[in-house]
Design a protein around this motif. Sequence first.
Motif, mmCIF file in Angstrom:
data_model
loop_
_atom_site.group_PDB
_atom_site.id
_atom_site.type_symbol
_atom_site.label_atom_id
_atom_site.label_comp_id
_atom_site.label_asym_id
_atom_site.label_seq_id
_atom_site.Cartn_x
_atom_site.Cartn_y
_atom_site.Cartn_z
ATOM 1 N N THR A 27 45.466 30.721 45.413
ATOM 2 C CA THR A 27 44.649 31.749 44.997
ATOM 3 C C THR A 27 43.888 32.467 45.802
ATOM 4 O O THR A 27 44.136 33.978 45.552
ATOM 5 C CB THR A 27 43.578 30.924 44.003
ATOM 6 N N ALA A 28 43.734 32.147 46.895
ATOM 7 C CA ALA A 28 43.118 33.063 47.871
ATOM 8 C C ALA A 28 44.172 33.836 48.370
ATOM 9 O O ALA A 28 43.979 35.276 48.631
ATOM 10 C CB ALA A 28 42.440 32.257 48.965
ATOM 11 N N SER B 210 45.226 36.587 46.140
ATOM 12 C CA SER B 210 44.236 37.800 45.636
ATOM 13 C C SER B 210 43.982 38.589 46.914
ATOM 14 O O SER B 210 43.569 39.835 47.024
ATOM 15 C CB SER B 210 42.924 37.267 45.076
ATOM 16 N N ASN B 211 43.957 38.079 48.105
ATOM 17 C CA ASN B 211 43.710 38.731 49.338
ATOM 18 C C ASN B 211 44.355 38.398 50.464
ATOM 19 O O ASN B 211 44.103 37.589 51.109
ATOM 20 C CB ASN B 211 42.029 38.975 49.610
ATOM 21 N N ARG C 93 46.586 39.877 37.946
ATOM 22 C CA ARG C 93 45.909 39.315 39.222
ATOM 23 C C ARG C 93 45.201 38.084 38.946
ATOM 24 O O ARG C 93 45.110 37.139 39.929
ATOM 25 C CB ARG C 93 44.910 40.057 39.949
ATOM 26 N N ARG C 94 45.145 37.556 37.923
ATOM 27 C CA ARG C 94 44.228 36.521 37.577
ATOM 28 C C ARG C 94 44.694 35.636 36.315
ATOM 29 O O ARG C 94 44.815 36.304 35.445
ATOM 30 C CB ARG C 94 42.783 36.679 37.480
ATOM 31 N N ARG D 188 40.639 47.793 38.300
ATOM 32 C CA ARG D 188 39.608 47.316 39.386
ATOM 33 C C ARG D 188 40.158 47.760 40.859
ATOM 34 O O ARG D 188 41.169 47.539 41.100
ATOM 35 C CB ARG D 188 39.535 45.667 39.663
ATOM 36 N N SER D 189 39.272 48.636 41.230
ATOM 37 C CA SER D 189 39.611 49.233 42.711
ATOM 38 C C SER D 189 39.297 48.622 43.749
ATOM 39 O O SER D 189 38.343 47.714 43.622
ATOM 40 C CB SER D 189 39.366 50.759 42.834
#
Lengths: 362, 536
Positions: free
Chosen positions: A232-233, A236-237, A302-303, A359-360
């Motif tokens: 997941t981490a 997302s990034n 994204r989620r 979401r920016s």
Amino acid sequence: MSDGLIKRIGWPRIIISAVLVMLILTAMLTGMDWVSLINDMVRRWGQYGILVLAMVPGIQCGIGLNFGVSLGIVGGLLGGLISMELTGQYGLWMSMTPAGRAWMMLLTALVAGIAISTLIGIGYGFLLNNVKGSEMTVSTYVGFSAIAFMNIMWLILPFKNGEIMLPLGGSGLRQTITLEFSFGSVLNNFLMLKIPLAGKVLTIPTGLLLFFFLVCFIVWLFFRSKPGMTMTAAGSNGAFARANGINVNKTRILGTTISTILGGVGIITYAQSYGFLQLYNAPMMMGFTCVASVLIGGATIRRAGVSNVVAGTLMFQGLLALGLPVANNIIPVSSLSEVSRLIISNGIILYALSKSGGRSRG
Amino acid sequence: MESDYVLQMDGVSKEYSGNRVLKNVSLSVKRGEIHALMGENGAGKSTLMNILFGMPVIHNTGGFEGSILLDGCPATISNPQEAMQAGIGMVHQEFMLIPGFTVTENIKVGRELTKPTFFSRIFGKSLETLDFGTMKQDARRALDTVGLGIEEHVRIAGLPVGYMQFIEIAREIDKTGIRLLVFDEPTAVLTESEAARLLAAMRDIAAQGIAIIFITHRLDEVMTVSDSVTILRDGELVTRMPTADTNVHQIAELMVGRKIGGQLTAAEERRQTREGIALKLRDLCVDMPGEALEGVDLDIREGEIFGVGGLAGQGKLGIPNGIMGLYPATGSVELFGEALDFDKLGDALQKGVAFVSEDRRGVGLLLEDSVRLNIIFTAMQINNQFLKGNMLDTREANHHAQEMVKNLDIRCTSIHQVVGDLSGGNQQKVCVARALATNPRLLFVSEPTRGIDIGAKRLVLDLLRRINEEQGMTIVMVSSELVELRSICDRIAIVSDGQVSAIMSPTDSDVNFGLAMSGIRVGAGGPAEELGGEQA
Ligand SMILES: Nc1ncnc2c1ncn2[C@@H]1O[C@H](COP(=O)(O)OP(=O)(O)OP(=O)(O)O)[C@@H](O)[C@H]1O
Ligand SMILES: [Mg+2]
């Protein structure tokens, strides 16, 4: 307090639930067979659930909406065919009672399907790692290409069992293969509840739902485990992941593979409930149905979580199972159903994609 | 006098899902005035400015109460475009630049200059071509005003945060028709001399009659540059007063609502550090855009607090980022006697190093995840802490996260709040908490106090000092704030032009520090010299 609750559930879902309730009421008032509509809705819920669940690891690992779930579907279909071939042609499990044999055939199909999907998924993962940034486009093409490629393969694969081959001799698999004499409905019939209701019978396919929830639970557990949280981490990034020593390419391959496996398990579950294995172009639009369901359930690109799957599948299939017959009943126009199915599913995808850019990031 | 004021915000209140973060606040700014907006982390400063600028985050969360007057006329600003049209410019705390665009494009985005073409004369303005020449000149002029010597055609992606800050400021300065400019912590990422240059630029702007709202946690800047201050505490207005009528201590007390400790002073000569070498760098080169490091030798002793200072763009950030494997590096690095393998992802982490990145939103945080997950993540990942078997140990994780929230005074509604919704300074504290959770042997902290208020700054610095003393943790602190480096470090290396120009003791004179920063190699002498691998 209630404000926060509404925000968490989200207006789209509140509205859809209200629409579903209204549809049931309308069906009741206009004298339709509403119990069987509900039966239909519940069965579809379990039938599509795992396919929709396949979206979750894809989204979480960062490849986005996995339109290429058709690859997993192909794996699952092959699993089903192999199981039937082994029993029909080589007599595997033939010494068992018919009921036991059905279970063993389902199990064989799952094992073979998972094995094939795993291999396909790993390859697919490598492919997607090479096209970072345009995964969704690529996965859509891959999904369609896989179907096209398999259209050829279904004709030349060396299966022999008469049950699955085209009847006219020669080679080639059938378009639709009945599972009536193999593993059709084994899950659906397991512990099936029949509840008399309003002069009709409400049937609950307990086994099917239990299996769906079990797989959901496993996926939920996975995302609370270390590899799941890592994935997941990384999804997302990427920069954060690298700073934590995570190999983002690996977690993406893992996520893609799990998604593909779930696609395989999903189609087998689907087929046993539906009663047929459908080859050739039948699974073409399955990816879109799955994507629409998970988005309607509140996931973003994204989620996504298991709860989005459970809620989304129920709502999406509910809309189809209730909405179309009720609408047809009120405005009797034939072929309304197919058109509205397309409008509903593509509309939801468009809506969700247009919202997801919100979401920016800094 | 009504019309004296460019901006009057009255009775402004704002709720984020039931959490009131602004309560009946008012703010007024006169023409040509530099007005400082002060308050602790999470006091609501950025929120107030987001309201003024019509940011979507405000409208997506239920809007706000209160009124806005521009030049005495009621104004409704429902999106940033309207704010821009009304002559309001803003430099955001979190950068709002487009990574794939060049510097010029970012400065000019939305306001591109065009020149007529053959077709446009016939078919209208939309067929004019972009006037790249003039746009470049404009961009150059704006960049020169803020003193950034970067090429206009470089892409934003990968530039160090300090540069982005300057580019963002240049973009706002370039706008015409501006009557009010908002700077949300513009100097947080700048070094002192750069900040001074910016303050001078702000005075020039104000002299042209443009009002400025200036948010900062640096009180001395407020005293030097501002005409008046508004102070917020916990979302409430404390006071508005002319800067001339107050002083640093009073502002600090009004912000925090209690007395706070004295000024930071140079670290006194302290306990002996241990004998071993924690970190040994030989000819370390790091290819980090804008912060390249070109051959650094350093020896950092076990148990010391080692500072790395220098101007932005000189390469000090290259040291931690290279060692952590975030940018390509060559040379040799030894951690506690073991050689670091640059090719192995996360090798430094495995060898007991933790890192608080200067780029908290890009590298430091999972913005969409909870405070809890952010705090425990690295420890879970590297040391398998907070796991039962392979599963998240919710009890342990909650317990630890709660403890950290308390120790570092992280202001959040709960440990389950999404980190992206915290105020800038509180996000920084979460980053620090995450690094500490791993119990590292060596801790890299890069700009650890960036964007956090004076109370919290103290807290973080004291905490670093305490864990260093109690657990003997070696700490390498990279910072643009010389005062802070000098307040806790045992030795300070100054990086200039990609190399170490000097290793200083915190008690060295300001002059020597100044010389070292400008790249002049000083033989400061003193005990600090003997171990430091000063360049030939
Ligand atoms: N999008 C959001 N959703 C929910 N809460 C938010 C959101 N943005 C800010 N908050 C909350 O509002 C409060 C005020 O935040 P704000 O960013 O205005 O603080 P600040 O004064 O700018 O602090 P700092 O100095 O740390 O930047 C904080 O408690 C923060 O958690
Ligand atoms: Mg702020």
